[in-house]
Write a protein that holds these residues in place. Structure first.
Motif, PDB file in Angstrom:
ATOM      1  N   LYS A  97       5.881   2.669   6.255  1.00  0.00           N
ATOM      2  CA  LYS A  97       4.729   3.287   5.662  1.00  0.00           C
ATOM      3  C   LYS A  97       5.865   4.350   4.644  1.00  0.00           C
ATOM      4  N   PRO A  98       5.763   2.986   3.715  1.00  0.00           N
ATOM      5  CA  PRO A  98       6.144   4.656   1.965  1.00  0.00           C
ATOM      6  C   PRO A  98       4.837   5.569   1.957  1.00  0.00           C
ATOM      7  N   ALA A  99       5.418   6.455   1.163  1.00  0.00           N
ATOM      8  CA  ALA A  99       5.001   7.157   0.091  1.00  0.00           C
ATOM      9  C   ALA A  99       4.384   6.245  -1.088  1.00  0.00           C
ATOM     10  N   LEU A 100       3.470   6.292  -1.395  1.00  0.00           N
ATOM     11  CA  LEU A 100       3.256   5.476  -2.256  1.00  0.00           C
ATOM     12  C   LEU A 100       2.691   6.907  -3.721  1.00  0.00           C
ATOM     13  N   GLU A 101       3.026   7.062  -4.932  1.00  0.00           N
ATOM     14  CA  GLU A 101       3.371   7.400  -5.695  1.00  0.00           C
ATOM     15  C   GLU A 101       2.606   6.947  -7.495  1.00  0.00           C
ATOM     16  N   GLY A 102       1.995   7.239  -7.519  1.00  0.00           N
ATOM     17  CA  GLY A 102       1.096   7.093  -8.998  1.00  0.00           C
ATOM     18  C   GLY A 102       0.477   7.864 -10.548  1.00  0.00           C
ATOM     19  N   LEU A 103       1.409   7.658 -10.629  1.00  0.00           N
ATOM     20  CA  LEU A 103       1.239   8.522 -11.728  1.00  0.00           C
ATOM     21  C   LEU A 103      -0.260   8.011 -13.061  1.00  0.00           C
ATOM     22  N   GLY A 107      -2.538   4.861 -10.396  1.00  0.00           N
ATOM     23  CA  GLY A 107      -3.053   5.307  -9.551  1.00  0.00           C
ATOM     24  C   GLY A 107      -4.404   4.496  -9.202  1.00  0.00           C
ATOM     25  N   LEU A 108      -4.609   3.322 -10.120  1.00  0.00           N
ATOM     26  CA  LEU A 108      -5.111   2.213  -9.625  1.00  0.00           C
ATOM     27  C   LEU A 108      -4.499   0.899  -8.446  1.00  0.00           C
ATOM     28  N   ILE A 109      -3.123   0.948  -9.143  1.00  0.00           N
ATOM     29  CA  ILE A 109      -2.618  -0.021  -7.863  1.00  0.00           C
ATOM     30  C   ILE A 109      -2.071   0.967  -6.347  1.00  0.00           C
ATOM     31  N   ILE A 110      -2.021   1.967  -6.760  1.00  0.00           N
ATOM     32  CA  ILE A 110      -2.192   3.080  -5.494  1.00  0.00           C
ATOM     33  C   ILE A 110      -3.085   3.282  -4.288  1.00  0.00           C
ATOM     34  N   TYR A 111      -4.357   3.538  -5.191  1.00  0.00           N
ATOM     35  CA  TYR A 111      -5.366   3.450  -4.286  1.00  0.00           C
ATOM     36  C   TYR A 111      -6.260   2.154  -4.093  1.00  0.00           C
ATOM     37  N   ASN A 112      -5.763   1.479  -4.566  1.00  0.00           N
ATOM     38  CA  ASN A 112      -6.776  -0.337  -4.126  1.00  0.00           C
ATOM     39  C   ASN A 112      -5.567  -0.522  -2.772  1.00  0.00           C
ATOM     40  N   TRP A 113      -3.770  -0.717  -3.322  1.00  0.00           N
ATOM     41  CA  TRP A 113      -3.172  -0.891  -2.271  1.00  0.00           C
ATOM     42  C   TRP A 113      -3.109  -0.721  -0.794  1.00  0.00           C
ATOM     43  N   ALA A 114      -3.439   0.943  -0.866  1.00  0.00           N
ATOM     44  CA  ALA A 114      -3.827   2.394   0.288  1.00  0.00           C
ATOM     45  C   ALA A 114      -5.184   1.788   1.157  1.00  0.00           C
ATOM     46  N   ILE A 115      -6.155   1.059  -0.080  1.00  0.00           N
ATOM     47  CA  ILE A 115      -7.488   0.902   0.921  1.00  0.00           C
ATOM     48  C   ILE A 115      -7.262  -0.743   1.442  1.00  0.00           C
ATOM     49  N   ALA A 116      -6.697  -1.496   0.782  1.00  0.00           N
ATOM     50  CA  ALA A 116      -6.393  -2.699   1.337  1.00  0.00           C
ATOM     51  C   ALA A 116      -5.142  -2.674   2.988  1.00  0.00           C
ATOM     52  N   PRO A 118      -4.513   0.420   4.598  1.00  0.00           N
ATOM     53  CA  PRO A 118      -4.371   1.631   4.970  1.00  0.00           C
ATOM     54  C   PRO A 118      -2.641   2.497   6.379  1.00  0.00           C
ATOM     55  N   ASP A 119      -2.894   0.779   7.538  1.00  0.00           N
ATOM     56  CA  ASP A 119      -2.614   1.268   8.158  1.00  0.00           C
ATOM     57  C   ASP A 119      -0.208   0.894   8.072  1.00  0.00           C
ATOM     58  N   LYS A 120      -0.504   1.064   6.617  1.00  0.00           N
ATOM     59  CA  LYS A 120       1.116   0.947   5.791  1.00  0.00           C
ATOM     60  C   LYS A 120       1.302   2.083   4.736  1.00  0.00           C
ATOM     61  N   VAL A 121       0.705   3.529   5.403  1.00  0.00           N
ATOM     62  CA  VAL A 121       0.932   4.015   3.943  1.00  0.00           C
ATOM     63  C   VAL A 121       1.281   5.053   4.934  1.00  0.00           C
ATOM     64  N   ALA A 122       2.528   6.283   4.917  1.00  0.00           N
ATOM     65  CA  ALA A 122       2.856   7.544   4.804  1.00  0.00           C
ATOM     66  C   ALA A 122       1.759   8.333   4.090  1.00  0.00           C
ATOM     67  N   CYS A 123       1.482   8.647   2.579  1.00  0.00           N
ATOM     68  CA  CYS A 123       0.790   9.650   2.515  1.00  0.00           C
ATOM     69  C   CYS A 123       0.681   9.175   0.223  1.00  0.00           C
ATOM     70  N   LEU A 124       0.078   9.236  -0.080  1.00  0.00           N
ATOM     71  CA  LEU A 124      -0.245   9.214  -1.245  1.00  0.00           C
ATOM     72  C   LEU A 124       0.355  10.373  -2.359  1.00  0.00           C
ATOM     73  N   TYR A 125       0.612  10.176  -3.012  1.00  0.00           N
ATOM     74  CA  TYR A 125       1.221  11.351  -3.913  1.00  0.00           C
ATOM     75  C   TYR A 125       0.315  10.768  -5.606  1.00  0.00           C
ATOM     76  N   ALA A 126       0.136  11.830  -5.766  1.00  0.00           N
ATOM     77  CA  ALA A 126      -1.101  10.926  -7.583  1.00  0.00           C
ATOM     78  C   ALA A 126      -0.758  12.425  -8.133  1.00  0.00           C
ATOM     79  N   ASP A 127      -0.734  12.023  -9.176  1.00  0.00           N
ATOM     80  CA  ASP A 127      -0.357  13.535 -10.829  1.00  0.00           C
ATOM     81  C   ASP A 127      -0.537  12.983 -11.765  1.00  0.00           C
ATOM     82  N   ALA A 128      -2.337  13.586 -11.963  1.00  0.00           N
ATOM     83  CA  ALA A 128      -2.823  13.062 -12.967  1.00  0.00           C
ATOM     84  C   ALA A 128      -3.130  11.187 -12.679  1.00  0.00           C
ATOM     85  N   PRO A 129      -3.965  10.878 -11.776  1.00  0.00           N
ATOM     86  CA  PRO A 129      -4.329   9.438 -11.568  1.00  0.00           C
ATOM     87  C   PRO A 129      -5.359   8.920 -12.050  1.00  0.00           C
ATOM     88  N   VAL A 130      -5.513   7.537 -12.563  1.00  0.00           N
ATOM     89  CA  VAL A 130      -7.016   6.865 -12.586  1.00  0.00           C
ATOM     90  C   VAL A 130      -7.643   6.520 -11.984  1.00  0.00           C
TER      91      VAL A 130
END
Length: 163
Positions: A97-103, A107-116, A118-130
């Protein structure tokens, strides 16, 4: 832990550049790994505002990047990330479970990958994400969007503008 490709140094850490699944990839290794082999997965703009990446490397995290920028978080991009995740976790033993970082548009890929996945994500870090292609590159809200990118985005999603 060694990775394929060309090794160099990035901000004092070992860095490997290589092609995986037809995409440009980067992995940076900490000087000393933290227990459990944690990692942060940067989605876009490698080396832009890297303070978080450097701080986590200093704390024993790996840093990974796979360039899927021209895919706008599409199912094709998610499939590339699925294979990269399996490579890093299965072949190289990084944490499941990696931390996903979307600047920004990352944001487009971190959110879509996390949705697909969810059991493989430690957390999301989004900075002004699309958060949706409708805002960027579509320009369907208050943001102007990007006409050239919108055409490429529609093509990779296999859609028309009215869809």
């Amino acid at each position: 832990m060694a990775f394929p490709g060309t090794i160099s140094t990035w901000r004092g850490f070992d860095r490997w550049d290589f092609i995986f699944d037809g995409r440009a990839c980067v992995v940076c290794a900490p000087r000393q790994e933290a227990p459990g082999h944690p990692w942060i997965w940067r989605a876009r703009f490698f080396d832009a505002w890297p303070e978080t990446d450097v701080a986590l490397l200093e704390r024993g995290f790996h840093l990974a990047y796979m360039d899927v920028a021209d895919m706008y978080g599409s199912p094709v991009a998610v499939a590339h990330w699925d294979r990269f995740h399996e490579f890093l976790t299965g072949t190289h033993g990084l944490a499941a479970k990696p931390a996903l970082e979307g600047l920004s548009r990352g944001g487009l890929i971190i959110y879509n990958w996390a949705i697909a996945n969810p059991d493989k994500v430690a957390c999301l870090y989004a900075d002004a994400p699309v958060c949706t292609i409708r805002s960027w590159p579509g320009g369907k809200g208050i943001a102007p969007g990007g006409a050239g990118d919108w055409a490429k985005c529609l093509a990779v999603y296999g859609m028309k503008d009215n869809e």
